[in-house]
Design a protein around this motif. Sequence first.
Motif, PDB file in Angstrom:
ATOM      1  N   ASP A 261      32.455  68.503  53.011  1.00 55.12           N
ATOM      2  CA  ASP A 261      33.142  69.509  52.208  1.00 55.12           C
ATOM      3  C   ASP A 261      34.432  68.990  51.585  1.00 55.12           C
ATOM      4  O   ASP A 261      35.252  69.779  51.108  1.00 55.12           O
ATOM      5  CB  ASP A 261      33.459  70.741  53.067  1.00 55.12           C
ATOM      6  CG  ASP A 261      32.188  71.406  53.584  1.00 55.12           C
ATOM      7  OD1 ASP A 261      31.186  71.386  52.844  1.00 55.12           O
ATOM      8  OD2 ASP A 261      32.206  71.913  54.722  1.00 55.12           O
ATOM      9  N   GLY A 262      34.636  67.680  51.597  1.00 55.07           N
ATOM     10  CA  GLY A 262      35.829  67.122  50.986  1.00 55.07           C
ATOM     11  C   GLY A 262      36.954  66.943  51.988  1.00 55.07           C
ATOM     12  O   GLY A 262      36.734  66.858  53.206  1.00 55.07           O
ATOM     13  N   PRO A 263      38.206  66.883  51.505  1.00 58.00           N
ATOM     14  CA  PRO A 263      39.342  66.576  52.396  1.00 58.00           C
ATOM     15  C   PRO A 263      39.569  67.609  53.493  1.00 58.00           C
ATOM     16  O   PRO A 263      40.256  67.314  54.469  1.00 58.00           O
ATOM     17  CB  PRO A 263      40.535  66.519  51.435  1.00 58.00           C
ATOM     18  CG  PRO A 263      40.104  67.287  50.229  1.00 58.00           C
ATOM     19  CD  PRO A 263      38.640  67.064  50.106  1.00 58.00           C
ATOM     20  N   GLY A 264      39.017  68.798  53.339  1.00 52.65           N
ATOM     21  CA  GLY A 264      39.207  69.817  54.352  1.00 52.65           C
ATOM     22  C   GLY A 264      38.304  69.665  55.551  1.00 52.65           C
ATOM     23  O   GLY A 264      38.438  70.415  56.532  1.00 52.65           O
ATOM     24  N   SER A 265      37.390  68.709  55.536  1.00 51.46           N
ATOM     25  CA  SER A 265      36.472  68.512  56.657  1.00 51.46           C
ATOM     26  C   SER A 265      36.526  67.058  57.108  1.00 51.46           C
ATOM     27  O   SER A 265      36.660  66.157  56.279  1.00 51.46           O
ATOM     28  CB  SER A 265      35.033  68.875  56.252  1.00 51.46           C
ATOM     29  OG  SER A 265      34.624  68.095  55.136  1.00 51.46           O
ATOM     30  N   PRO A 266      36.428  66.802  58.418  1.00 53.24           N
ATOM     31  CA  PRO A 266      36.508  65.420  58.921  1.00 53.24           C
ATOM     32  C   PRO A 266      35.190  64.686  58.719  1.00 53.24           C
ATOM     33  O   PRO A 266      34.115  65.298  58.714  1.00 53.24           O
ATOM     34  CB  PRO A 266      36.814  65.614  60.405  1.00 53.24           C
ATOM     35  CG  PRO A 266      36.184  66.930  60.741  1.00 53.24           C
ATOM     36  CD  PRO A 266      36.348  67.787  59.513  1.00 53.24           C
ATOM     37  N   PRO A 267      35.255  63.367  58.566  1.00 54.76           N
ATOM     38  CA  PRO A 267      34.010  62.588  58.468  1.00 54.76           C
ATOM     39  C   PRO A 267      33.355  62.485  59.836  1.00 54.76           C
ATOM     40  O   PRO A 267      33.976  62.791  60.860  1.00 54.76           O
ATOM     41  CB  PRO A 267      34.510  61.222  57.989  1.00 54.76           C
ATOM     42  CG  PRO A 267      35.901  61.134  58.510  1.00 54.76           C
ATOM     43  CD  PRO A 267      36.448  62.530  58.460  1.00 54.76           C
ATOM     44  N   PRO A 268      32.108  62.068  59.909  1.00 59.76           N
ATOM     45  CA  PRO A 268      31.439  61.925  61.213  1.00 59.76           C
ATOM     46  C   PRO A 268      32.130  60.875  62.081  1.00 59.76           C
ATOM     47  O   PRO A 268      32.844  60.002  61.572  1.00 59.76           O
ATOM     48  CB  PRO A 268      30.015  61.511  60.837  1.00 59.76           C
ATOM     49  CG  PRO A 268      30.129  60.966  59.452  1.00 59.76           C
ATOM     50  CD  PRO A 268      31.216  61.723  58.787  1.00 59.76           C
ATOM     51  N   ALA A 269      31.916  60.954  63.371  1.00 64.00           N
ATOM     52  CA  ALA A 269      32.612  60.081  64.315  1.00 64.00           C
ATOM     53  C   ALA A 269      32.325  58.607  64.069  1.00 64.00           C
ATOM     54  O   ALA A 269      33.171  57.747  64.347  1.00 64.00           O
ATOM     55  CB  ALA A 269      32.222  60.474  65.751  1.00 64.00           C
ATOM     56  N   TRP A 270      31.123  58.298  63.574  1.00 60.91           N
ATOM     57  CA  TRP A 270      30.791  56.892  63.365  1.00 60.91           C
ATOM     58  C   TRP A 270      31.507  56.287  62.162  1.00 60.91           C
ATOM     59  O   TRP A 270      31.592  55.050  62.048  1.00 60.91           O
ATOM     60  CB  TRP A 270      29.279  56.716  63.206  1.00 60.91           C
ATOM     61  CG  TRP A 270      28.670  57.485  62.061  1.00 60.91           C
ATOM     62  CD1 TRP A 270      28.030  58.685  62.147  1.00 60.91           C
ATOM     63  CD2 TRP A 270      28.637  57.099  60.679  1.00 60.91           C
ATOM     64  NE1 TRP A 270      27.597  59.089  60.904  1.00 60.91           N
ATOM     65  CE2 TRP A 270      27.955  58.126  59.983  1.00 60.91           C
ATOM     66  CE3 TRP A 270      29.099  56.013  59.965  1.00 60.91           C
ATOM     67  CZ2 TRP A 270      27.749  58.089  58.606  1.00 60.91           C
ATOM     68  CZ3 TRP A 270      28.901  55.953  58.588  1.00 60.91           C
ATOM     69  CH2 TRP A 270      28.229  56.982  57.924  1.00 60.91           C
ATOM     70  N   ALA A 271      32.037  57.131  61.263  1.00 59.59           N
ATOM     71  CA  ALA A 271      32.707  56.639  60.044  1.00 59.59           C
ATOM     72  C   ALA A 271      34.168  56.321  60.364  1.00 59.59           C
ATOM     73  O   ALA A 271      35.083  57.087  60.067  1.00 59.59           O
ATOM     74  CB  ALA A 271      32.606  57.673  58.929  1.00 59.59           C
ATOM     75  N   THR A 272      34.395  55.192  60.994  1.00 60.78           N
ATOM     76  CA  THR A 272      35.725  54.778  61.420  1.00 60.78           C
ATOM     77  C   THR A 272      36.388  53.888  60.367  1.00 60.78           C
ATOM     78  O   THR A 272      35.763  53.492  59.376  1.00 60.78           O
ATOM     79  CB  THR A 272      35.642  54.013  62.733  1.00 60.78           C
ATOM     80  OG1 THR A 272      34.865  52.826  62.530  1.00 60.78           O
ATOM     81  CG2 THR A 272      34.984  54.862  63.812  1.00 60.78           C
ATOM     82  N   GLY A 273      37.640  53.562  60.621  1.00 57.04           N
ATOM     83  CA  GLY A 273      38.346  52.678  59.708  1.00 57.04           C
ATOM     84  C   GLY A 273      37.717  51.307  59.625  1.00 57.04           C
ATOM     85  O   GLY A 273      37.644  50.707  58.546  1.00 57.04           O
ATOM     86  N   SER A 274      37.243  50.776  60.747  1.00 58.31           N
ATOM     87  CA  SER A 274      36.608  49.454  60.727  1.00 58.31           C
ATOM     88  C   SER A 274      35.292  49.478  59.962  1.00 58.31           C
ATOM     89  O   SER A 274      34.937  48.501  59.280  1.00 58.31           O
ATOM     90  CB  SER A 274      36.383  48.968  62.159  1.00 58.31           C
ATOM     91  OG  SER A 274      35.570  49.882  62.877  1.00 58.31           O
ATOM     92  N   VAL A 275      34.552  50.582  60.055  1.00 63.02           N
ATOM     93  CA  VAL A 275      33.314  50.718  59.287  1.00 63.02           C
ATOM     94  C   VAL A 275      33.620  50.758  57.794  1.00 63.02           C
ATOM     95  O   VAL A 275      32.934  50.119  56.979  1.00 63.02           O
ATOM     96  CB  VAL A 275      32.550  51.989  59.726  1.00 63.02           C
ATOM     97  CG1 VAL A 275      31.408  52.296  58.760  1.00 63.02           C
ATOM     98  CG2 VAL A 275      32.016  51.826  61.137  1.00 63.02           C
ATOM     99  N   LEU A 276      34.677  51.491  57.401  1.00 55.95           N
ATOM    100  CA  LEU A 276      35.069  51.537  55.999  1.00 55.95           C
ATOM    101  C   LEU A 276      35.515  50.164  55.517  1.00 55.95           C
ATOM    102  O   LEU A 276      35.161  49.732  54.405  1.00 55.95           O
ATOM    103  CB  LEU A 276      36.193  52.553  55.812  1.00 55.95           C
ATOM    104  CG  LEU A 276      36.797  52.655  54.413  1.00 55.95           C
ATOM    105  CD1 LEU A 276      35.731  53.001  53.374  1.00 55.95           C
ATOM    106  CD2 LEU A 276      37.920  53.686  54.382  1.00 55.95           C
ATOM    107  N   ASP A 277      36.276  49.451  56.338  1.00 56.45           N
ATOM    108  CA  ASP A 277      36.728  48.099  55.993  1.00 56.45           C
ATOM    109  C   ASP A 277      35.535  47.193  55.715  1.00 56.45           C
ATOM    110  O   ASP A 277      35.478  46.485  54.698  1.00 56.45           O
ATOM    111  CB  ASP A 277      37.578  47.543  57.135  1.00 56.45           C
ATOM    112  CG  ASP A 277      38.155  46.167  56.833  1.00 56.45           C
ATOM    113  OD1 ASP A 277      37.365  45.218  56.667  1.00 56.45           O
ATOM    114  OD2 ASP A 277      39.391  46.039  56.771  1.00 56.45           O
TER     115      ASP A 277
END
Length: 482
Positions: A261-277
């Motif tokens: 739902d955009g910035p008002g909702s958190p991403p799933p637990a697996w979508a971490t900073g290291s995964v984004l990197d």
Amino acid sequence: MGAGRAVAVGGGGRDAAWQGREWSSGLSWVERDVVRVAAEPGFGRWLEQVKGTGGCGQPVYLAGYSMVVDAGSGEVLRYFGTVGEPGGRLAVRCGNRRESRCASCSREHAGDTWHLVAAGLGGGKGVPSSVVSHPRVLVTLTAPGFGVVHRAGRCVRAGAGVCEHGRPVGCGGWHADGAGVVGEPLCRGCYDYAAHVLWHAMLGELWSRTVRGVRRALAAAGGVPRSRLGECLRVSFAKVAEYQKRGAVHVHAVIRLDGPDGPGSPPPAWATGSVLDAAVRAAAGKASVRTPYAPEVGALTCRWGRQLDVHPILDQSAADGALSGEAVAGYVAKYTSKSVGDSGGSDHPVRSWADLVSRRVSGHVRALMAACWRLGAVAELAGLRLRTWCHMLGFRGHVLTKSRRYSTTYTALRGARAAFRSAPAVGGNTVTVSSWRFVGAGHSPGEAEFARGVWLDRMQARALAAEAERGGGGGWWVGRGG
């Protein structure tokens, strides 16, 4: 010349002005124009207008009126017209984002950029504060090499040989950061000017494919089909383009992961900073786009350069040395006021070959412009509009772009500021009626001196206020405020 000094020169009315003309015969033509402006009737009110624009370097002048009317009775509650103003006109900001054109308006634009980027990192302007817990990174993507160029500090050291054009293949000297030779090719004959401008022309598509690659990598990491990634997370970004000394564009981007739902909702637990990197690095390494085929240059494959920086963005309580949201917002905002002019180029469109030849630009930039002009005449490359964007060295994108849900917009920020400035001082049910027309733009040399004095006075006041707020600490940054 500051405003205070100029006012003192013009004080005393018309007689003093004539006396001033007598003793100013040894002054420069700019100083004589300062005296003329200060002696004009209504100078004080004109200076108030200049102060109202923040010392805008290229103001737009309007003539007309604006009035606030009671919607029920039709009574005029407030009226302003330019009939009694100096010259029958009103000065308003030019709104130019380029620091080389207007320092005052470019600072306001940089302030808007700071708020836009900061809202997407820390909340505000319609973005919930919970985004501080979302994975966020600052990415720097560079242009590939198109030829060896002089560098600041210890320059290129590649032996004592020469190229096929008889030029040394190395330099070995030491150059200051502001030296004119920095960014210039060691040999213009060896430099691939065609590839440089064509890479610029394809940069927008290269970025789009990179973002798509990030989404594919995230889908693979989460074990979800790419077509259904939007059901569990969204990728939001804001990016800014920066011209390097060699005339090549680098991209600085803030990338954030949100829930469905955009910035008002958190991403799933697996979508971490290291995964984004990891997703960003994988996408940047694979992204490519080919230019249209043309007999003159063939079809080139455009990729990012080898230098890639990905840094995590932490919350405002981050330890010293870490990238915080405010620091990143300031870092990105400062580039929006820069332009190709800061690399020795020109901010004005090129209208003809004669216009190109007459431009006061560096030899390297002129060669890049010439490549745009030459390739712009090739039928197969007509869709790239290289001649239209010749002054931008082929780059045809906006300086700052963002995804729709990253944060607020420039339009919303400017609208809020305009509404605040024009808010009626009367209450009740009112209607504003206005009629304005354009009657001129810019300053005379003397007027520009007064405007510059107003701008410098304002900057000094901000510096003193910032120092007082820190209790006398050193250093200050001017890219944030409005």
